[in-house]
Design an enzyme around this catalytic site. Structure first.
Site, PDB file in Angstrom:
ATOM      1  N   GLY A 207       0.779  -1.245   0.000  1.00 44.35           N
ATOM      2  CA  GLY A 207       0.000   0.000   0.000  1.00 44.35           C
ATOM      3  C   GLY A 207       0.804   1.285   0.000  1.00 44.35           C
TER       4      GLY A 207
ATOM      5  N   GLU B 184       4.040   4.001   5.870  1.00 45.14           N
ATOM      6  CA  GLU B 184       2.776   3.234   5.860  1.00 45.14           C
ATOM      7  C   GLU B 184       1.749   3.979   5.026  1.00 45.14           C
ATOM      8  OE1 GLU B 184       1.196   0.622   6.483  1.00 45.14           O
ATOM      9  OE2 GLU B 184       1.746  -0.359   8.354  1.00 45.14           O
ATOM     10  N   ASP B 185       0.798   3.225   4.481  1.00 40.31           N
ATOM     11  CA  ASP B 185      -0.305   3.876   3.766  1.00 40.31           C
ATOM     12  C   ASP B 185      -1.346   4.417   4.742  1.00 40.31           C
ATOM     13  OD1 ASP B 185      -1.077   1.311   4.558  1.00 40.31           O
ATOM     14  OD2 ASP B 185      -1.924   0.731   2.630  1.00 40.31           O
TER      15      ASP B 185
ATOM     16  N   ASP C  43      -5.044   2.141  10.838  1.00 36.83           N
ATOM     17  CA  ASP C  43      -6.476   1.935  11.073  1.00 36.83           C
ATOM     18  C   ASP C  43      -6.653   1.549  12.547  1.00 36.83           C
ATOM     19  OD1 ASP C  43      -9.167   1.475  10.513  1.00 36.83           O
ATOM     20  OD2 ASP C  43      -8.836  -0.518   9.709  1.00 36.83           O
TER      21      ASP C  43
ATOM     22  N   PHE D 175     -13.876   2.981   4.412  1.00 41.71           N
ATOM     23  CA  PHE D 175     -12.883   2.218   3.657  1.00 41.71           C
ATOM     24  C   PHE D 175     -12.490   3.022   2.420  1.00 41.71           C
ATOM     25  CE2 PHE D 175     -11.098  -1.106   1.009  1.00 41.71           C
ATOM     26  CZ  PHE D 175     -10.310  -1.754   1.942  1.00 41.71           C
ATOM     27  N   VAL D 176     -11.188   3.268   2.272  1.00 45.00           N
ATOM     28  CA  VAL D 176     -10.727   4.108   1.163  1.00 45.00           C
ATOM     29  C   VAL D 176      -9.800   3.327   0.232  1.00 45.00           C
ATOM     30  CG1 VAL D 176     -10.987   6.305   2.377  1.00 45.00           C
ATOM     31  CG2 VAL D 176      -8.830   5.058   2.576  1.00 45.00           C
TER      32      VAL D 176
ATOM     33  N   ASP E  57      -5.688  -0.501  -1.864  1.00 43.32           N
ATOM     34  CA  ASP E  57      -6.475  -1.388  -2.735  1.00 43.32           C
ATOM     35  C   ASP E  57      -7.789  -1.803  -2.117  1.00 43.32           C
ATOM     36  OD1 ASP E  57      -5.389  -3.144  -0.695  1.00 43.32           O
ATOM     37  OD2 ASP E  57      -6.017  -4.796  -1.991  1.00 43.32           O
TER      38      ASP E  57
ATOM     39  N   ARG F  44      -5.246   0.491  -6.816  1.00 37.17           N
ATOM     40  CA  ARG F  44      -4.023   1.090  -6.279  1.00 37.17           C
ATOM     41  C   ARG F  44      -3.552   2.243  -7.164  1.00 37.17           C
ATOM     42  NH1 ARG F  44      -2.136  -2.220  -2.152  1.00 37.17           N
ATOM     43  NH2 ARG F  44      -2.412  -4.447  -2.420  1.00 37.17           N
TER      44      ARG F  44
END
Ligand code: 5GP
Length: 189
Positions: free
Chosen positions: A54, A109-110, A113, A162-163, A169, A175
């Site tokens: 990610g 990091e992407d 959460d 949720f993105v 993804d 992506r």
């Protein structure tokens, strides 16, 4: 917010824009300047460590805003759970290619959460004796936090949705979407 006009390869994407490509570009440049400012003394020991997959696009853009000598490395992490939530059971699927002892590591990091993955990863890296280890995340969903994670460099705080896009993804797709959007109809993905 009005729906994003269709982006050609995603004409039917059930995705509504949350962060535009221009907003992301501006913020990534700012993060690059901050990281540069804090790591001027790192000499040749600065390493950006991307968490696959990610963070890939974020890392590629960010690295070009850090005009210091640095190396890039990657770590693969599997976080077991269902499609949209990690369980906290984390496994390293592909380890860093070189030792990080004595390095100034910035983990890229992407999204943070629940914080379970980053919590595990940061603790694991600290046992490997880096000179320093910082966490940089493009996104943070504070509403979902289950572990306290200190994010040294944060792009955006987002709501609990949720993105996808810009590296993130859903079932391995989206992506390459150049913006970040919320999935409006998961059944259409
Ligand atoms: P955590 O352990 O913090 O709950 O989860 C972190 C990982 O879950 C992220 O690196 C990412 O792979 C995935 N994740 C969490 N939220 C989202 C989201 O909104 N969209 C996508 N695409 N992945 C997410």
């Amino acid at each position: 917010m009005s729906p994003k006009p269709p982006y050609p390869p995603f004409a039917d994407a059930p995705v509504e824009e949350l962060l535009s490509a221009a907003e992301i570009e501006r913020r990534v440049a700012e993060l690059g300047h901050e990281i540069t400012h804090h790591h001027r003394e790192a000499g040749t020991d600065l390493m950006l460590l991307g968490v696959l997959k990610g963070s890939l696009i974020f890392l590629a853009d960010l690295a070009r805003h850090i005009p210091l000598p640095l190396t890039l490395d990657f770590i693969g992490i599997a976080s077991y759970g269902d499609e949209t939530k990690s369980s906290g059971v984390v496994q390293i699927t592909s380890d860093i290619s070189r030792p990080i002892e004595g390095k100034h590591v910035v983990v890229i990091e992407d999204i943070i959460d629940t914080g379970l993955t980053a919590h595990y990863l940061m603790n694991n890296l600290k046992t490997r004796k880096p000179a320093s280890v910082k966490l940089c995340s493009l996104l943070h969903k504070p509403d979902r936090a289950e572990r306290e994670v200190s994010i040294d460099y944060l792009g955006f705080t987002i709501p609990n949705e949720f993105v996808v896009g810009y590296g993130l993804d859903m079932a391995q797709r989206y992506r390459n979407l150049p913006y970040i959007g919320r999935v409006t109809d998961p059944s259409g993905v």
